[in-house]
Write a protein that holds these residues in place. Structure first.
Motif, PDB file in Angstrom:
ATOM      1  N   GLY A 196       3.416  28.276 -43.693  1.00  9.34           N
ATOM      2  CA  GLY A 196       3.089  27.464 -44.855  1.00  9.34           C
ATOM      3  C   GLY A 196       3.138  28.285 -46.135  1.00  9.34           C
ATOM      4  N   GLY A 197       2.614  29.513 -46.072  1.00 12.10           N
ATOM      5  CA  GLY A 197       2.670  30.381 -47.231  1.00 12.10           C
ATOM      6  C   GLY A 197       4.095  30.720 -47.617  1.00 12.10           C
ATOM      7  N   MET A 198       4.941  30.939 -46.609  1.00 11.78           N
ATOM      8  CA  MET A 198       6.348  31.225 -46.877  1.00 11.78           C
ATOM      9  C   MET A 198       7.029  30.027 -47.517  1.00 11.78           C
ATOM     10  N   GLN A 199       6.678  28.837 -47.048  1.00  8.14           N
ATOM     11  CA  GLN A 199       7.271  27.628 -47.621  1.00  8.14           C
ATOM     12  C   GLN A 199       6.846  27.445 -49.072  1.00  8.14           C
ATOM     13  N   VAL A 200       5.563  27.689 -49.373  1.00  2.83           N
ATOM     14  CA  VAL A 200       5.083  27.582 -50.751  1.00  2.83           C
ATOM     15  C   VAL A 200       5.826  28.566 -51.653  1.00  2.83           C
ATOM     16  N   MET A 201       6.035  29.783 -51.164  1.00  9.76           N
ATOM     17  CA  MET A 201       6.774  30.783 -51.931  1.00  9.76           C
ATOM     18  C   MET A 201       8.182  30.282 -52.246  1.00  9.76           C
ATOM     19  N   MET A 202       8.838  29.676 -51.263  1.00 12.71           N
ATOM     20  CA  MET A 202      10.184  29.160 -51.490  1.00 12.71           C
ATOM     21  C   MET A 202      10.165  28.025 -52.512  1.00 12.71           C
ATOM     22  N   LYS A 203       9.164  27.153 -52.418  1.00  9.38           N
ATOM     23  CA  LYS A 203       9.073  26.040 -53.358  1.00  9.38           C
ATOM     24  C   LYS A 203       8.869  26.531 -54.785  1.00  9.38           C
ATOM     25  N   GLU A 204       8.093  27.578 -54.955  1.00  7.73           N
ATOM     26  CA  GLU A 204       7.798  28.079 -56.296  1.00  7.73           C
ATOM     27  C   GLU A 204       8.963  28.875 -56.891  1.00  7.73           C
ATOM     28  N   VAL A 247      -5.950  23.772 -44.496  1.00  5.69           N
ATOM     29  CA  VAL A 247      -5.590  25.181 -44.361  1.00  5.69           C
ATOM     30  C   VAL A 247      -4.796  25.342 -43.069  1.00  5.69           C
ATOM     31  N   GLU A 248      -3.982  26.370 -43.058  1.00  5.82           N
ATOM     32  CA  GLU A 248      -3.106  26.613 -41.918  1.00  5.82           C
ATOM     33  C   GLU A 248      -3.855  27.344 -40.816  1.00  5.82           C
ATOM     34  N   LYS A 249      -3.628  26.931 -39.599  1.00  8.64           N
ATOM     35  CA  LYS A 249      -4.216  27.611 -38.448  1.00  8.64           C
ATOM     36  C   LYS A 249      -3.241  28.675 -37.939  1.00  8.64           C
ATOM     37  N   VAL A 250      -3.789  29.847 -37.673  1.00  7.40           N
ATOM     38  CA  VAL A 250      -3.003  30.919 -37.063  1.00  7.40           C
ATOM     39  C   VAL A 250      -3.840  31.534 -35.949  1.00  7.40           C
ATOM     40  N   THR A 251      -3.307  31.536 -34.747  1.00 10.48           N
ATOM     41  CA  THR A 251      -4.003  32.119 -33.612  1.00 10.48           C
ATOM     42  C   THR A 251      -3.820  33.627 -33.613  1.00 10.48           C
ATOM     43  N   PRO A 252      -4.900  34.406 -33.425  1.00 10.07           N
ATOM     44  CA  PRO A 252      -4.748  35.872 -33.415  1.00 10.07           C
ATOM     45  C   PRO A 252      -3.818  36.339 -32.303  1.00 10.07           C
ATOM     46  N   GLY A 305      -0.488  25.022 -36.540  1.00  2.70           N
ATOM     47  CA  GLY A 305      -1.085  23.755 -36.929  1.00  2.70           C
ATOM     48  C   GLY A 305      -1.885  23.874 -38.214  1.00  2.70           C
ATOM     49  N   ILE A 306      -2.564  22.785 -38.571  1.00  2.00           N
ATOM     50  CA  ILE A 306      -3.406  22.771 -39.761  1.00  2.00           C
ATOM     51  C   ILE A 306      -4.769  22.203 -39.414  1.00  2.00           C
ATOM     52  N   ARG A 307      -5.740  22.466 -40.271  1.00  3.59           N
ATOM     53  CA  ARG A 307      -7.073  21.880 -40.121  1.00  3.59           C
ATOM     54  C   ARG A 307      -7.627  21.588 -41.502  1.00  3.59           C
ATOM     55  N   SER A 308      -8.643  20.777 -41.571  1.00  3.34           N
ATOM     56  CA  SER A 308      -9.232  20.400 -42.847  1.00  3.34           C
ATOM     57  C   SER A 308      -9.819  21.606 -43.566  1.00  3.34           C
ATOM     58  N   ASN A 309      -9.607  21.669 -44.869  1.00 11.11           N
ATOM     59  CA  ASN A 309     -10.187  22.728 -45.685  1.00 11.11           C
ATOM     60  C   ASN A 309     -11.606  22.309 -46.092  1.00 11.11           C
TER      61      ASN A 309
END
Length: 450
Positions: A135-143, A117-122, A258-262
C-alpha cells in the motif's frame, strides 16, 4: 459555545461524503486532513505536474464525481493537520502543521473517517531496509507518477498485490513476481460469489488482464517465509504448497496481508451532551470494506449527525443495505484469497524475528515476558515489554503481539489488540512545540434546526 457545527476528520471517500452531505444541509462543517489535498489513500492525488497512476474506469469515475461534489459545495478544509483527539472538556485537538501549533475547536458533532491501515504479518527480515508495504508503494507511485526502481517482489495475500503489479507494469517496471499465499483461481466454486458483484468483477478483470499482458509471474499458494540481506540486495525465501523452497534475489520487497480499521486508541462512539460532542466513525475506520462502502458510510454518518442535531429520526436504511452488499463482496474476496497454508502460528516464528519495529522488540523478548507464573494482561505486556509503545502506537504490532500472546497462552487467556492499545485521547503523539502554543477561540454556538 461552539466553533463549528461539525468537524469531519479525514479527506478520503467517507470524510468527503459526510462533509458534503452535511454542508448541503446547511451546517457549518470543517474537514480536517493531514495531507495537502483531498483523496485519502485510495484516491491519493499526484504532486503538481505528475500524471495520475492508471486506475480502473470505475475508480476514476467515483473520484471525479466525489471531488466535483466537494467543489460544488465549496467544502471548508483544514489541510496539513493531524487529529489528536478530544479532551475532557469536549475540545477537538488538531495539530495544525501549517500554523505550527495545536488548535482547539469545539463542535456539536465529530465524524472520524481516518480510513484503514495495512496488515503485515511478521517474517524474519521484514524490518530490513528495502522492505515496504504494498500500500505504501502504491501511494508513492500515485504521488510521484513513477514506479519503484530495480527488481521488485510483491508478496503476501490479497487483491491489492494484483492492482499494484498492474500499475507498476503500466508505468514501465513490472514486478519480478507476485507471491500470493492463497489461490483465488482454484476451481472450488468460491469465485462464483463474484457474479453477484459485477462492478467488482470488472475491476478485478481489468487488473488481471494487465498481469497476463505483461507476463507477470503470479505464484499462488506460495509463502514468503524469510528475508535476508545479500550484499546490497535482498534474498526472499519462498515456500510452495508442496513444501519446496526457492530463493529470489531482488532490490525491493513490498508486503501486504490485508487491511484493518484504523481505530487504534479510538474510544467508542459517544451520544453527545451539552459539554461533549456527538462522535461517530465512518468508512473503513468503522469497518474496512473498501472505497465504495466508505462513501456510502460517510453518507450514513452524515444522516446520523443531522438526526442528532435536529433531534429527529434519520433514514439510513438505503445506505445500510448498500453497505451490507459491499460487506458480502468483501467476504467473497476474503474467501478467494484465504491463505492455502492453514493453522499458521506466529508463535512459531524464530526468536530473532522483530515483532515491534518501533521499539525493536523481538519474539524472544515477548516469549520471555510471557513466561511469568500467571498470564499477563495486555496492559502488562505493553508496559513491561514496551510492545506498542513506539511511534506508531501499535498500528503495526498490536494485532500481531496479541495474536502471538493468545497462541502461547492457548485456552488459558485470550489477548485482544485493544488490550494493548487501550482507548484514550489523544490518539496520536504530539510534538512538544505544538503543545506550547495552543490556540483556542470559542464563538457563539450555531443555531440548531428544530
Amino acid at each position: 459555545m461552539f466553533d463549528r457545527d461539525v468537524i469531519v476528520i479525514g479527506g478520503g471517500p467517507a470524510g468527503i461524503a459526510a462533509a458534503v452531505s452535511l454542508t448541503r444541509l446547511g451546517y457549518d462543517v470543517e474537514l480536517v486532513d493531514q495531507r495537502t489535498q483531498l483523496g485519502g489513500a485510495i484516491y491519493r492525488q499526484p504532486i503538481e505536474g505528475v500524471p495520475p497512476v492508471k486506475q480502473s474506469g470505475a475508480a476514476k469515475r467515483r473520484w471525479q464525481r466525489l471531488y466535483a461534489s466537494s467543489q460544488q459545495v465549496k467544502l471548508n478544509c483544514r489541510f496539513s493537520s493531524v487529529f489528536a483527539g478530544v479532551d475532557g472538556d469536549g475540545n477537538v485537538l488538531i495539530d495544525d502543521r501549517g500554523l505550527g501549533k495545536l488548535v482547539s475547536l469545539r463542535a456539536c458533532a465529530v465524524v472520524i473517517a481516518v480510513g484503514a491501515v495495512e496488515k503485515v504479518t511478521p517474517r524474519p527480515g521484514w524490518d530490513l531496509p528495502g522492505v515496504f508495504t504494498a500500500g505504501g508503494m502504491q501511494v508513492m507511485m500515485k504521488e510521484t507518477g513513477r514506479a519503484p526502481r530495480g527488481t521488485v517482489l510483491l508478496a503476501g495475500s490479497g487483491p491489492l498485490l494484483i492492482a499494484v503489479a498492474a500499475q507498476m507494469a503500466a508505468m514501465g517496471n513490472a514486478p519480478l513476481a507476485i507471491v500470493e499465499g492463497g489461490n483465488p483461481l482454484a476451481i472450488n466454486g468460491n469465485g462464483l460469489g463474484l457474479l453477484a458483484h459485477l462492478g467488482l468483477l470488472s475491476e478485478a478483470a481489468g487488473y488481471l488482464s494487465g498481469i497476463v499482458r505483461h507476463g507477470i509471474d503470479w505464484r499462488r499458494s506460495t509463502e514468503l517465509v524469510a528475508i535476508a540481506r545479500t550484499g546490497a540486495r535482498l534474498s526472499a525465501e519462498l515456500r510452495h504448497a508442496n513444501g519446496a523452497r526457492e530463493t529470489l534475489v531482488v532490490d525491493q520487497i513490498a508486503l501486504h496481508d490485508g487491511i484493518r480499521s484504523n481505530n487504534f486508541g479510538l474510544p467508542a462512539d459517544t451520544v453527545g451532551t451539552a459539554e461533549m460532542p456527538f462522535i461517530t466513525r465512518a468508512g473503513d475506520c468503522r469497518e474496512a470494506l473498501g472505497a465504495v462502502a466508505s462513501e456510502l458510510d460517510g453518507a450514513r454518518a452524515a444522516a446520523d449527525v443531522a438526526a442528532y442535531l435536529t433531534q429527529t429520526a434519520g433514514d439510513t436504511a438505503a445506505d445500510l443495505a448498500a453497505i451490507a452488499r459491499q460487506r458480502q463482496a468483501q467476504a467473497v474476496l476474503s474467501t478467494l484469497f484465504a491463505p492455502t497454508a492453514r493453522n499458521i502460528r506466529l508463535a512459531d516464528l524464530p526468536d530473532d524475528t522483530v515483532v515491534c519495529r518501533c521499539e525493536r522488540r523481538k519474539m524472544q523478548d515477548l516469549k520471555l515476558l510471557l513466561e511469568a507464573a500467571s498470564p499477563l494482561s495486555g496492559r502488562e505486556i505493553k508496559h513491561n515489554g514496551r510492545f506498542t509503545m513506539g511511534a506508531c502506537q501499535g498500528r503495526f504490532c498490536a494485532d500481531n503481539t496479541a495474536r502471538i500472546a493468545s497462541e502461547i497462552y492457548g485456552a488459558e487467556k485470550s489477548i485482544a489488540a485493544s488490550d494493548l492499545t487501550g482507548s484514550r485521547w489523544p490518539v496520536r503523539p504530539l510534538p512538544i512545540s505544538a503543545l506550547l502554543d495552543d490556540e483556542s477561540a470559542p464563538h457563539e454556538p450555531p443555531a440548531r434546526e428544530q
